[in-house]
Design an enzyme around this catalytic site. Structure first.
Site, PDB file in Angstrom:
ATOM      1  N   ASP A 179      38.876  40.582  43.370  1.00  0.00           N
ATOM      2  CA  ASP A 179      37.888  41.647  43.161  1.00  0.00           C
ATOM      3  C   ASP A 179      37.483  41.637  41.689  1.00  0.00           C
ATOM      4  OD1 ASP A 179      36.376  43.919  43.016  1.00  0.00           O
ATOM      5  OD2 ASP A 179      37.835  45.242  43.941  1.00  0.00           O
ATOM      6  N   ASP A 216      31.135  40.364  44.773  1.00  0.00           N
ATOM      7  CA  ASP A 216      32.223  40.294  43.796  1.00  0.00           C
ATOM      8  C   ASP A 216      33.603  40.406  44.434  1.00  0.00           C
ATOM      9  OD1 ASP A 216      31.950  42.932  44.540  1.00  0.00           O
ATOM     10  OD2 ASP A 216      32.239  43.745  42.527  1.00  0.00           O
ATOM     11  N   GLU A 217      33.698  40.168  45.739  1.00  0.00           N
ATOM     12  CA  GLU A 217      34.980  40.275  46.420  1.00  0.00           C
ATOM     13  C   GLU A 217      35.124  39.160  47.464  1.00  0.00           C
ATOM     14  OE1 GLU A 217      35.795  44.148  48.018  1.00  0.00           O
ATOM     15  OE2 GLU A 217      34.747  45.164  46.397  1.00  0.00           O
TER      16      GLU A 217
END
Length: 414
Positions: free
Chosen positions: A13, A108-109
């Site tokens: 993350d 973003d993960e």
């Protein structure tokens, strides 16, 4: 339902991704309070803020005008979604070089599945991922890594020591690591759900842990409550594959475009972008929806239905008719405009009309052919060279594809 005994998931993350990406791409922004905005407007909110901005108490969602008033030297950067997608793809390649990515959860993960032989070395793998990103991209873009028996607990672990954290939640330690968290720290428990739980006397993690799965399902009002209980208690939860339901785009309008003609010009651009995505995915549509909203989020809604359609001229004609209805119903000012193509039909399921040799049917086939030609030309050149009717550049900043929470645009979307 299976209950893993080890750390089967590794969750990556990134910290303040959009803001950190801009600081990575623009070195002069490093170490400065800055934020990313969707459009160049005093009336919009920040969609990401740097660590330096967070240290000043500035949060995502703060209005530009308020931040500028309090911090005159604060730097605002227009979102550049295509650059973030490029960076995202580089990052995924780096992670894949160390451990296979099970699923990309957002821009973003990402979550990785660990083999039984890798689980004992989970923390070491997490450090390798962080070191590889720092070496191959740079130290500006940091990530937090979490490990757990399932996706949910690994994600919670990644959030527990941000920024730049590395945390493991071992199944044999449950519920210990969870008891210090607020209910809203749990993915899926927003303020509305937390308020619903509070009305039932559930105000902390210990009380939530004591519930039975059927109780949480009843409080949630859906099976998602039971899935949440299973995830928190360390069980693997497999979700059914989601089906594509719509293609759409929306845009907050610049101040001098907040009239019907401005909304119409913007809606044409947004509709063409949505229809290109729809054709590339292999769908046609049987419905076009239009929302015009005012500053109070009220406004006007219209919908037109038709036989399965995928060419731009037909869809733009339907949009024109919807705006005529809005004009007749005196919807003169709008703060934002949204269009959506829904009730989708896969192109291969459209049956040929046995009596489709009419002039109207021939014209429609020509428009479909020209739409496909325009798509290929625009994709090959990376810009809109061929389009139907007037095309405008919407002022105020970015008007291309945008990154949604669970959808990362393709390169052709920009």
């Amino acid at each position: 339902m299976r209950k893993p005994a080890g750390l089967e998931r590794l969750y990556v993350d990134f910290d303040s991704f959009f803001a950190s990406a801009e600081q990575h791409l623009q070195p002069h922004l490093r170490g400065r309070p800055m934020g990313v905005i969707p459009v160049d407007s005093e009336h919009t909110g920040l969609i990401a803020v740097s660590r330096e901005a967070k240290a000043l108490g500035i949060k995502r969602g703060a209005y530009v005008r308020n931040v500028r008033r309090q911090f005159p030297d604060f730097v605002f950067v227009n979102a550049r979604h295509e650059r973030y997608v490029e960076l995202h793809r580089r990052i995924i390649d780096i992670i894949e070089s160390i451990v296979p990515v099970k699923a990309v959860c957002s821009i973003d993960e990402a979550v990785c599945a660990l083999l039984p032989s890798e689980q004992a070395e989970g923390l070491a793998l997490g450090r390798r991922v962080k070191e590889a990103i720092a070496t191959r991209i740079g130290h500006t873009l940091t990530c937090s890594v979490g490990l757990g028996p399932n996706d949910l607990l690994a994600k919670i672990a990644a959030e527990m020591n941000k920024p730049d954290g590395l945390v493991a939640i071992d199944p044999e330690d449950l519920p210990g690591p969870l008891l210090s968290l607020d209910l809203t720290d749990i993915p899926g428990i927003a303020r509305g759900n937390a308020a619903r739980l509070a009305r039932a006397g559930i105000t902390d993690m210990a009380a939530l842990w004591r519930l039975q799965p059927k109780e949480l399902r009843r409080l949630w009002g859906s099976v998602e409550g039971e899935r949440l209980w299973m995830g928190l208690h360390g069980y693997t939860v497999e979700r059914p594959e989601t089906q594509r339901r719509m293609f759409g785009h929306g845009r907050v309008l610049p101040a001098d475009w907040r009239h019907l003609n401005g909304a119409y010009a913007a809606a044409r651009v947004l509709l063409v972008k949505a229809s290109r995505r729809m054709r590339r995915a292999g769908f046609s549509t049987k419905a076009l929806a239009l929302w015009l909203t005012d500053k109070n989020s009220a406004g006007w809604y219209g919908e037109e239905r038709f036989a399965p359609t995928w060419d731009d001229p037909s869809l733009l004609a339907a949009l024109s008719r919807l705006f005529l209805h809005a004009d007749r119903e005196d919807m003169r000012r709008s703060r934002s405009v949204h269009v959506a193509l829904h009730d989708l039909v896969p192109l291969q399921e459209i049956e040929e009309d046995l009596f489709g040799d009419t002039a109207e049917a021939q014209l429609k086939r020509r428009m479909e052919y020209l739409s496909a030609i325009a798509d290929r030309l625009n994709t090959n050149h990376g810009q809109t060279l061929l389009h139907f009717g007037p095309w405008v550049d919407i002022p105020g900043g970015y008007a291309g594809a945008k990154i949604a929470f669970n959808r990362i645009p393709d390169a052709e979307d920009f």
